[in-house]
Write a protein that holds these residues in place. Structure first.
Motif, short mmCIF file in Angstrom:
data_model
loop_
_atom_site.label_atom_id
_atom_site.label_comp_id
_atom_site.label_asym_id
_atom_site.label_seq_id
_atom_site.Cartn_x
_atom_site.Cartn_y
_atom_site.Cartn_z
N ASN A 70 48.48 27.09 50.81
CA ASN A 70 47.10 26.46 50.76
C ASN A 70 46.14 25.91 51.75
OD1 ASN A 70 49.50 23.52 49.85
ND2 ASN A 70 50.37 23.50 51.17
N ARG A 71 45.68 27.01 52.35
CA ARG A 71 44.52 27.26 52.65
C ARG A 71 43.40 27.86 51.84
NH1 ARG A 71 42.81 32.58 56.47
NH2 ARG A 71 41.24 31.66 57.84
N ASN A 72 41.93 28.04 52.46
CA ASN A 72 41.24 28.34 50.71
C ASN A 72 41.01 29.82 50.99
OD1 ASN A 72 38.64 29.07 50.27
ND2 ASN A 72 37.84 26.95 50.02
N ARG A 73 41.39 30.25 49.61
CA ARG A 73 41.72 31.01 48.96
C ARG A 73 40.53 32.31 49.25
NH1 ARG A 73 43.50 29.06 43.75
NH2 ARG A 73 41.60 29.92 42.80
N THR A 74 39.49 31.79 49.38
CA THR A 74 38.15 32.52 49.88
C THR A 74 39.09 32.80 51.22
OG1 THR A 74 37.11 31.92 48.19
CG2 THR A 74 35.73 32.98 49.85
N GLU A 75 38.73 32.42 52.25
CA GLU A 75 39.07 32.76 53.37
C GLU A 75 40.68 33.52 53.70
OE1 GLU A 75 39.31 29.31 55.43
OE2 GLU A 75 37.86 28.31 54.58
N ASN A 76 41.25 33.65 53.31
CA ASN A 76 42.45 34.81 53.48
C ASN A 76 41.93 35.72 52.75
OD1 ASN A 76 44.55 32.57 54.41
ND2 ASN A 76 45.09 32.21 51.92
N TYR A 77 41.52 36.19 51.77
CA TYR A 77 40.64 37.20 51.40
C TYR A 77 40.13 37.54 52.60
CZ TYR A 77 42.22 35.18 46.20
OH TYR A 77 42.92 34.69 45.31
N MET A 78 38.95 37.07 53.12
CA MET A 78 38.24 37.63 53.59
C MET A 78 38.96 38.20 55.06
SD MET A 78 35.39 37.67 52.00
CE MET A 78 34.49 38.01 53.92
N ASP A 79 39.93 37.21 55.45
CA ASP A 79 40.36 37.98 56.36
C ASP A 79 41.76 38.99 56.19
OD1 ASP A 79 40.19 35.45 58.29
OD2 ASP A 79 41.86 34.81 57.75
N VAL A 80 41.96 39.16 54.92
CA VAL A 80 42.68 40.83 54.38
C VAL A 80 41.80 41.86 54.24
CG1 VAL A 80 44.17 41.51 52.70
CG2 VAL A 80 44.74 39.22 53.24
N ILE A 104 41.24 44.40 38.39
CA ILE A 104 40.77 43.36 37.63
C ILE A 104 41.25 42.34 38.58
CG2 ILE A 104 41.87 42.69 35.43
CD1 ILE A 104 42.16 45.28 34.24
N PHE A 105 40.04 41.09 38.54
CA PHE A 105 41.00 40.44 38.79
C PHE A 105 41.05 40.47 40.44
CE2 PHE A 105 39.95 36.25 36.19
CZ PHE A 105 39.58 36.77 34.51
N ASP A 106 40.43 40.83 41.62
CA ASP A 106 40.93 41.57 42.47
C ASP A 106 40.51 41.13 44.03
OD1 ASP A 106 41.66 42.64 45.56
OD2 ASP A 106 43.22 43.49 43.46
N SER A 107 39.35 39.88 44.35
CA SER A 107 38.55 39.63 45.25
C SER A 107 38.40 40.77 46.35
CB SER A 107 38.48 38.10 46.09
OG SER A 107 38.51 36.98 44.46
N VAL A 108 39.42 40.96 47.09
CA VAL A 108 39.30 41.37 48.44
C VAL A 108 39.87 43.24 48.28
CG1 VAL A 108 41.47 42.79 50.02
CG2 VAL A 108 41.65 40.54 48.79
N SER A 109 39.58 43.52 46.96
CA SER A 109 39.04 44.59 46.38
C SER A 109 37.79 45.05 45.92
CB SER A 109 39.69 45.69 44.70
OG SER A 109 41.35 45.89 45.22
N GLN A 110 37.15 44.03 45.04
CA GLN A 110 35.39 43.87 44.91
C GLN A 110 35.26 44.09 46.55
OE1 GLN A 110 33.28 43.87 42.72
NE2 GLN A 110 35.00 44.49 41.59
N ASN A 111 35.22 43.05 47.22
CA ASN A 111 35.41 43.18 48.74
C ASN A 111 34.46 43.80 49.64
OD1 ASN A 111 34.46 40.21 48.66
ND2 ASN A 111 36.62 39.88 50.39
N LEU A 112 36.02 44.62 49.44
CA LEU A 112 36.45 46.16 49.92
C LEU A 112 35.85 47.20 49.12
CD1 LEU A 112 40.34 46.85 50.03
CD2 LEU A 112 38.43 46.36 52.51
N LEU A 113 35.27 47.34 48.30
CA LEU A 113 34.48 48.39 47.30
C LEU A 113 32.83 47.98 48.06
CD1 LEU A 113 34.40 50.10 45.71
CD2 LEU A 113 33.58 48.46 43.97
N LYS A 114 32.05 46.91 47.91
CA LYS A 114 31.20 46.37 48.63
C LYS A 114 30.97 46.92 50.40
CE LYS A 114 29.84 42.73 45.11
NZ LYS A 114 30.33 41.13 45.11
N SER A 115 31.68 46.19 50.50
CA SER A 115 31.98 46.31 52.19
C SER A 115 31.44 47.14 52.56
CB SER A 115 32.91 45.63 52.60
OG SER A 115 32.47 43.99 52.49
N GLY A 116 33.01 48.68 51.60
CA GLY A 116 33.02 50.47 52.74
C GLY A 116 31.79 51.01 51.70
N ARG A 117 31.40 50.84 50.89
CA ARG A 117 29.92 51.14 50.35
C ARG A 117 28.83 51.02 51.27
NH1 ARG A 117 31.34 52.24 44.07
NH2 ARG A 117 32.71 53.54 44.14
N ALA A 118 28.18 49.99 52.19
CA ALA A 118 27.62 49.14 52.45
C ALA A 118 27.98 49.72 54.16
CB ALA A 118 27.72 47.87 52.53
#
Ligand SMILES: C[S@@+](CC[C@H](N)C(=O)[O-])C[C@H]1O[C@@H](n2cnc3c(N)ncnc32)[C@H](O)[C@@H]1O
Length: 262
Positions: A70-80, A104-118
């Motif tokens: 019951n928590r906002n999904r985006t907040e969970n993804y950011m913490d993971v 494919i439809f994985d927000s955590v992987s997208q975050n990691l790809l962007k943040s890691g490469r940055a």
């Protein structure tokens, strides 16, 4: 434009897919990479990770507990994402092991790809079996005839275009209309806005299927067909973990057999 990392460096972070049916969908290459990593972070529950051989199991860390109900999904993804970045910072190389194909439809992987490469890291993505693959196998459809793939709620909210001569896959119908995490509760979405949007393109008798491919330990696949006009009567059990397959207008009448419709 973020940096694309340093391909000449050894990868610090691998984005790996667990496939749909775990662990049997793990590729040989994925197993080799897991063996070479110092830490395996995953959103698979510990009970799944326990199925891995002991040399891999001992390096696993399930981040499942970070996904709060019951928590906002985006907040969970950011913490993971933060937890994985921290591991990659301190004990590289690190693997992020996530269901299906990692991009494919994985927000955590997208975050990691962007943040890691940055950060200038070499982040490597390995392909894996996605639910897109398994669903096409379940319904017997060849995308040579056209295939659109959308997130079900985004389709309606962003008024994205449907091409009736192509088949369409709509992911996450079980989360339709909610930004919150509903992993444990039997939350039932109201699919009437989705039905009404699709009725602009197809008639109410058009068959649609909630498809759930077999996943863990050989659980049976489920294909639940409904006429489009009755889409909103789907139960939480029909939609849970499923993808909605909408055949093309041309094929729906004759192609019942080809595409698995009743
Ligand atoms: C966050 S996405 C993850 C997709 C995953 N990365 C992949 O490649 O399969 C979750 C959505 O994928 C679809 N999905 C995942 N597993 C599935 C399965 N066994 N059968 C059908 N659809 C599935 C559902 O639409 C679900 O809501």
């Amino acid at each position: 434009m973020p940096s694309t990392g340093r391909p000449d460096q050894k990868p610090r972070l691998y984005l790996l897919g667990a496939g749909v049916s775990f662990p049997e969908h793990l590729t040989l290459r994925t197993l080799d990479i897991l063996a070479a990593c110092n830490r395996i972070c995953s959103n698979l529950p510990q009970s799944d990770l326990d199925l891995l051989p002991s040399n891999l199991r001992s390096k696993c860390r399930s981040l499942w507990s970070i996904y709060q109900e019951n928590r906002n999904r985006t907040e969970n993804y950011m913490d993971v994402s933060q937890a994985v970045l921290q591991a990659a910072d301190t004990e590289p190389p690190v693997a992020w092991l996530t269901p299906g194909h990692p991009l494919i439809f994985d927000s955590v992987s997208q975050n990691l790809l962007k943040s890691g490469r940055a950060r200038g890291w070499n982040v490597e993505v390995e392909p894996a079996i996605s639910c897109v693959d398994t669903i096409l196998a379940e319904v017997g459809y060849d995308p040579a005839n056209g295939l659109l793939i959308y997130e079900a709620y985004a389709l309606v909210m962003q008024r994205l275009p449907i091409i009736p001569s192509s088949a369409t896959l709509l992911l996450q119908p079980s989360a339709f209309g909610s930004d919150l995490t509903h992993y444990q509760s039997q939350w039932a979405p109201d699919l009437s806005p989705l039905r009404d949007y699709l009725l602009r393109y197809f008639n109410s008798a058009h068959p649609c299927a909630f498809v759930r491919s077999h996943s863990l330990r050989g659980a049976a696949p489920q294909i639940c067909w409904k006429p489009l006009g009755e889409l909103a009567s789907a139960s939480a059990q029909d939609t849970a973990g499923s993808t909605l397959f909408v055949p093309s207008a041309q094929s729906a009448g004759s192609a019942g057999q080809q595409q698995g419709a009743p």
